[in-house]
Enzyme design. Structure first.
Site, short mmCIF file in Angstrom:
data_model
loop_
_atom_site.label_atom_id
_atom_site.label_comp_id
_atom_site.label_asym_id
_atom_site.label_seq_id
_atom_site.Cartn_x
_atom_site.Cartn_y
_atom_site.Cartn_z
N GLU A 341 -31.66 0.30 -3.09
CA GLU A 341 -30.38 0.85 -3.85
C GLU A 341 -30.19 -0.39 -4.67
OE1 GLU A 341 -26.67 1.55 -1.86
OE2 GLU A 341 -25.87 2.16 -3.57
N ASN A 400 -26.61 4.16 -8.50
CA ASN A 400 -25.19 4.82 -8.40
C ASN A 400 -25.06 5.73 -9.81
OD1 ASN A 400 -24.02 4.23 -5.73
ND2 ASN A 400 -24.89 2.31 -6.69
N GLU A 432 -27.50 8.54 -6.47
CA GLU A 432 -26.54 8.68 -5.34
C GLU A 432 -25.13 8.82 -6.21
OE1 GLU A 432 -25.92 4.80 -3.17
OE2 GLU A 432 -28.02 5.02 -2.31
N ASP A 462 -23.50 9.93 -1.53
CA ASP A 462 -23.02 8.76 -1.16
C ASP A 462 -21.70 8.83 -0.30
OD1 ASP A 462 -23.17 5.96 -0.74
OD2 ASP A 462 -22.99 5.52 -3.11
N GLU A 519 -25.72 3.56 6.18
CA GLU A 519 -25.43 2.15 5.36
C GLU A 519 -24.40 1.25 6.01
OE1 GLU A 519 -24.34 2.41 1.25
OE2 GLU A 519 -22.78 3.77 1.71
P1 C2E Z 1 -21.99 1.63 -2.35
O1 C2E Z 1 -22.46 2.50 -3.32
O2 C2E Z 1 -21.39 2.37 -1.26
O3 C2E Z 1 -22.95 0.58 -2.04
C1 C2E Z 1 -22.99 -0.07 -0.67
C2 C2E Z 1 -22.05 -1.26 -0.65
O4 C2E Z 1 -22.18 -1.66 0.61
C3 C2E Z 1 -22.64 -2.44 -1.39
O5 C2E Z 1 -21.47 -3.30 -1.75
C4 C2E Z 1 -23.36 -3.13 -0.51
O6 C2E Z 1 -23.44 -4.48 -0.85
C5 C2E Z 1 -22.34 -3.11 0.82
N1 C2E Z 1 -23.25 -3.22 2.06
C6 C2E Z 1 -24.78 -3.16 2.35
N2 C2E Z 1 -25.03 -3.29 3.47
C7 C2E Z 1 -23.79 -3.70 4.07
C8 C2E Z 1 -23.61 -4.36 5.33
O7 C2E Z 1 -24.20 -4.32 6.42
N3 C2E Z 1 -22.16 -4.51 5.44
C9 C2E Z 1 -21.27 -4.64 4.75
N4 C2E Z 1 -19.84 -4.98 5.07
N5 C2E Z 1 -21.49 -4.17 3.56
C10 C2E Z 1 -22.87 -3.72 3.02
P2 C2E Z 1 -21.52 -3.69 -3.35
O8 C2E Z 1 -22.62 -4.10 -3.77
O9 C2E Z 1 -20.19 -4.73 -3.13
O10 C2E Z 1 -20.84 -2.34 -4.07
C11 C2E Z 1 -19.64 -1.97 -3.97
C12 C2E Z 1 -19.55 -0.56 -4.54
O11 C2E Z 1 -19.43 -0.73 -6.06
C13 C2E Z 1 -20.70 0.45 -4.35
O12 C2E Z 1 -20.56 1.18 -3.00
C14 C2E Z 1 -20.53 1.37 -5.47
O13 C2E Z 1 -19.96 2.34 -5.03
C15 C2E Z 1 -20.26 0.39 -6.48
N6 C2E Z 1 -21.36 -0.02 -7.22
C16 C2E Z 1 -22.21 -1.18 -7.09
N7 C2E Z 1 -22.99 -1.24 -8.13
C17 C2E Z 1 -22.72 -0.09 -8.81
C18 C2E Z 1 -23.34 0.46 -10.15
O14 C2E Z 1 -24.40 -0.09 -10.57
N8 C2E Z 1 -22.96 1.64 -10.75
C19 C2E Z 1 -21.73 2.16 -10.13
N9 C2E Z 1 -21.29 3.40 -10.55
N10 C2E Z 1 -21.31 1.96 -8.85
C20 C2E Z 1 -21.66 0.69 -8.28
CA CA Z 2 -22.10 4.12 -0.18
CA CA Z 3 -24.31 3.75 -3.54
#
Ligand code: C2E
Ligand code: CA
Ligand code: CA
Length: 568
Positions: A341, A400, A432, A462, A519
């Protein structure tokens, strides 16, 4: 129901401009019962008074022949100023030719000297004011058909007209309903309108007690401007209780943001945008119904402004960096790297690392997310190609797709162009889409998703389980993969109930005949349970956090090495 403050309750301010003191006095005496009178002895003084920040004149009575600056010049200057143009001018003259000239220049009417019929002069002034106010108000329709409250545009026109006359402390309130879309989705728009109309009724019942006015600003957002109250909790709770009884639903929750209008010279729209910021700040929080705009929020708003201003630099200077988190297939003997991802990171030159949780929701609100997402999609497409060249394997990447992107008419074209540019097939860049987007805009979304799928794109739903989609809706939604929200995975070890919830999601996926991605898997115990349940794919810190592309390359190498070892 009549609101407490109405335009007719307010004494209008009239400016009399004449160099003869006797004329000013005569006219003042005729009109002072009905209007608040201000006077100026020449055009220059009048212009100074008219351009004061708190100047709010409803009419100018203007002598034409005056020293320093004459009446014609005043008319000319007022006509060329957007704010002053709306104030009607009645010229005071004894000369026929001057009457015609001034009317041609934009004056509304004239009164002939000497002033011998006070009633007629008063009636004329009243009529001219009425006409000019009607003109500006008619431009905006007064009432919102659904709620019966004012429309947003009328509300602000009205508020600007009365604000200078209000000398008690006031507040701007923004009310919003959490999850209102559920009513529309589950029971249809007519029911949604019925609920909004009921809320309108509840608000307007309380307006006279609050000495306030109100409007429906947009869909389920209401604005109230009222005399400052010590607290609003009881008001909100009362409306909430009645609303729950009316809709027989407990999931609708009212929240309010309050901004205290410290003085009445600022811009009313900015008071409400601050109250709205306060209101947005408690979205989804349980237990708090109202919150006041405060310094903390102000700092956040300034921080957000900064982020918005820096987005171009971030794209151009590569301060946005795309990280990749691996997804592993777990059903075989060994976990196998299957895809990744793409997750954005912002490494800001001054502010340091900024969490996507901080800027993604902000950019979703103002639509800038489209630019960020496009940057991420492009980086991901390029990365698939690079890894293929480097390792001779294809690692599909999920990106995403924000709900804002769904409304982009160019979405499909943009995605297809990227695939062409990097010679990828459609199932290599997976999409996603968060479950809540499905719930918010289901019809449009289904249309877009169907079209993308017909092109060969794979769609992952998602954060499943967090977005309150109805089971009914699920059967209609075309998807290829279900991603269980990480909150469920986090709680699955807590007790049996939470574990059963994850099983339930697994069963829903089974019913829809799509694979499940879990996830947020951090512990071995979670992995074991998920495997036993038949969950197909796992993503989480247990295997790896999101990594920069080069570090992800090491995982590809490890995976290739293990494949080689096991095939020997
Ligand atoms: P998401 O799409 O649900 O992405 C998964 C989030 O879970 C990611 O947070 C990831 O770092 C985190 N994660 C993965 N494995 C674990 C784990 O084992 N434990 C915990 N506590 N967390 C884990 P991240 O990278 O901080 O991103 C947060 C949200 O921001 C994402 O949730 C997504 O909704 C958004 N996001 C991130 N990058 C993009 C992007 O390029 N475009 C868009 N539209 N949204 C994004
Ligand atoms: Ca997610
Ligand atoms: Ca996602």
């Amino acid at each position: 129901m009549k609101n407490y403050m109405t335009i007719s309750d307010i004494k209008r301010r009239v400016l009399i401009v004449d160099d003869e003191p006797i004329n000013r006095e005569l006219l003042g005496a005729m009109l002072s019962q009905t209007f608040e009178i201000a006077t100026a002895s020449n055009g220059q003084e009048a212009m100074m008074m008219l351009t004061q920040p708190d100047a709010d004149y409803s009419l100018i009575l203007l002598d034409l022949l005056m020293p320093v600056m004459d009446g014609f010049e005043v008319i000319e200057r007022c006509q060329s100023d957007e704010a002053l143009k709306r104030i009607p001018i009645i010229v005071l003259t004894s000369e026929k030719s001057a009457e015609v000239r001034s009317i041609r220049m934009g004056a509304a009417d004239f009164i002939t000297k000497p002033y011998d019929m006070p009633e007629i002069i008063l009636a004329r002034c009243e009529r001219i004011i009425e006409l000019s106010e009607d003109k500006s108000i008619i431009r905006s329709t007064e009432r919102d058909k659904v709620s019966g409250l004012y429309t947003r545009s009328y509300f602000f026109v009205y508020l600007r007209q009365i604000i200078h006359r209000i000398d008690h402390p006031t507040d701007a309130l923004v009310l919003n309903i959490d999850r209102f879309h559920l009513i529309n989705d589950l029971f249809g728009r007519d029911e949604g309108d019925r609920v909004l109309s009921y809320i309108g009724e509840l608000i307007s019942e309380r307006l006279s007690g609050l000495r306030g006015i109100a409007c429906r600003s947009e869909s389920d957002t209401f604005f109230i401007f009222c005399e400052r109250q010590e607290e609003y909790e009881s008001l909100i709770e009362e409306i909430q209780t009645k609303l729950s009884a009316f809709t027989k639903s407990r999931s609708l929750r009212l929240r309010a943001g309050v901004y205290s209008c410290e003085d009445h010279t600022g811009d009313p729209e900015s008071w409400f945008s601050r109250a709205k910021a306060a209101c947005d700040n408690i979205r989804g929080q349980y237990g708090s119904f109202t919150t006041r705009y405060n310094n903390e929020l102000y700092k956040r708003a300034v921080f957000h402004e900064r982020l918005i201003g820096d987005i171009d630099d971030a794209i151009n200077n590569r301060n946005f960096v795309v990280y990749y988190q691996p997804k592993y297939k777990i059903l075989g003997k060994y976990p196998v790297l299957t895809s990744a991802e793409a997750l954005i990171r912002w490494i800001h030159p001054d502010l340091g690392f900024i969490n996507p949780g901080e800027f993604i929701p902000l950019f979703e609100q103002n639509g800038l997310i489209r630019r960020v997402d496009h940057f991420v999609w492009r980086s991901a497409a390029q990365q698939i190609k690079r890894w293929r060249e480097q390792y001779n394997v294809t690692i599909p990447i999920s990106v995403n797709v924000s709900r804002v992107d769904i409304f982009d008419p160019e979405l499909e074209k943009k995605l297809c162009d990227l695939l062409d540019e990097f010679s990828l097939s459609h199932d290599e860049l997976m999409l996603e889409i968060t479950e809540s987007a499905y719930a918010d805009s289901s019809e449009r979304l289904i249309e877009v998703v169907n079209s993308l799928r017909s092109k060969g794109f794979l769609i992952e739903m998602d954060d499943f389980g967090a977005g309150y989609s109805s089971l009914n809706m699920l059967t209609e939604i075309p998807i290829d993969v279900l991603k269980i929200d990480r909150q469920f995975i986090r709680r699955m070890l807590l007790d049996d109930k939470n574990l059963r919830l994850v099983k339930l999601v697994r069963d829903i996926a089974g019913f829809l005949r799509v694979p499940v991605v879990a996830e947020g898997v951090e512990e071995k115990e979670q992995l074991k349970l998920l495997k036993r349940m038949g969950c197909d794919i796992v993503q989480g810190y247990y295997f790896s956090p999101p990594l920069p592309a080069e570090r992800f390359g090491e995982l590809i190498e490890q995976d290739l090495q293990r494949k080689e070892e096991t095939s020997c």
